[in-house]
Design an enzyme around this catalytic site. Structure first.
Site: not given
Ligand code: PRP
Ligand code: URA
Length: 212
Positions: A111, A203
């Site tokens: 999500t 990241d």
């Protein structure tokens, strides 16, 4: 450079140079960590430019005089775990007496919504100016959520210091918290379909801690 009243891009040449090295996929964790910390220190100099001062009397070897020191209870830094931790050493180099709180959030990979797992803030946060630390503002969800949590504890003010922001995330953050001043070293092009900043640096947490 000021994008809006509330977003400052700290595009000093030293910061831009260090950020370019950070972005390179060949830069290893040791160097990446050092660069995050150095950039955080340089950005902190800019983000603290308006800290309130008060006059005190001191005595130099020559005579008594009145000069400025920082007023009040001063600062608290709040890194968002994990990647924000990489910025803490740098900012504490400039403001060693600051308190440090921690907020643990990770993005749900499906999500992209932030999931909170930890929150420990200084007891006297109500008397402090808070600077939230996280190198990456992608969708802006983590920054928005962290600031919402901190506001519940009533600090004197909140600023946000990141390193790279996506336009989408910066817009969302400044709309959700229009009172919060945002500092980033760069605004990149966009987010990709996985919510990563393009061109970005990958990241940040994994690169700081060597977990991938
Ligand atoms: C990264 C980064 C921010 C967040 C940004 O953390 O450090 O906290 O993503 O994304 P957003 O703006 O879309 O919320 P991540 O969730 O990867 O957790 P980690 O630092 O523990 O790896
Ligand atoms: N978090 C990161 O660490 N990097 C991105 O590009 C987006 C979110």
């Amino acid at each position: 450079m000021n994008l809006t009243d509330k977003i400052t891009i700290t595009d000093h040449p030293l910061i831009q140079h260090k950020l370019t090295i950070m972005r390179k996929s060949t830069t290893g964790s040791k160097e990446f960590r050092a660069l995050v910390s150095e950039i955080a220190m340089l950005m902190c100099y800019e983000a603290t430019r308006d800290l309130p001062l008060t006059e005190v009397e001191i005595e130099t070897p020559i005579q008594k005089t009145r000069k400025n020191v920082l007023a009040g209870k001063k600062l608290a830094f709040v890194p968002i775990l994990r990647a924000g931790l990489g910025m803490v050493d740098g900012v504490l180099t400039l403001v060693p007496s600051a308190r440090v709180g921690h907020i643990g959030l990770y993005r749900d990979p499906e999500t992209l919504n932030p999931v909170e797992y930890y929150c420990k803030l200084p007891a006297d946060i109500g008397e402090r100016e808070v600077i939230v630390l996280d190198p990456m503002i992608a969708t802006g969800g983590s920054a928005i959520d962290a600031i919402t949590q901190i506001k519940k504890r009533g600090p004197k003010s909140i600023k946000f210091m990141g390193i790279i922001g996506a336009p989408e995330g910066l817009k969302a953050l400044s709309e959700a918290h229009p009172d919060v001043e945002i500092y980033v070293a760069a605004m990149d092009e966009r987010l990709n379909s996985h919510g990563y900043i393009v061109p970005g640096l990958g990241d940040a947490g994994d690169r700081i801690f060597g977990t991938k």
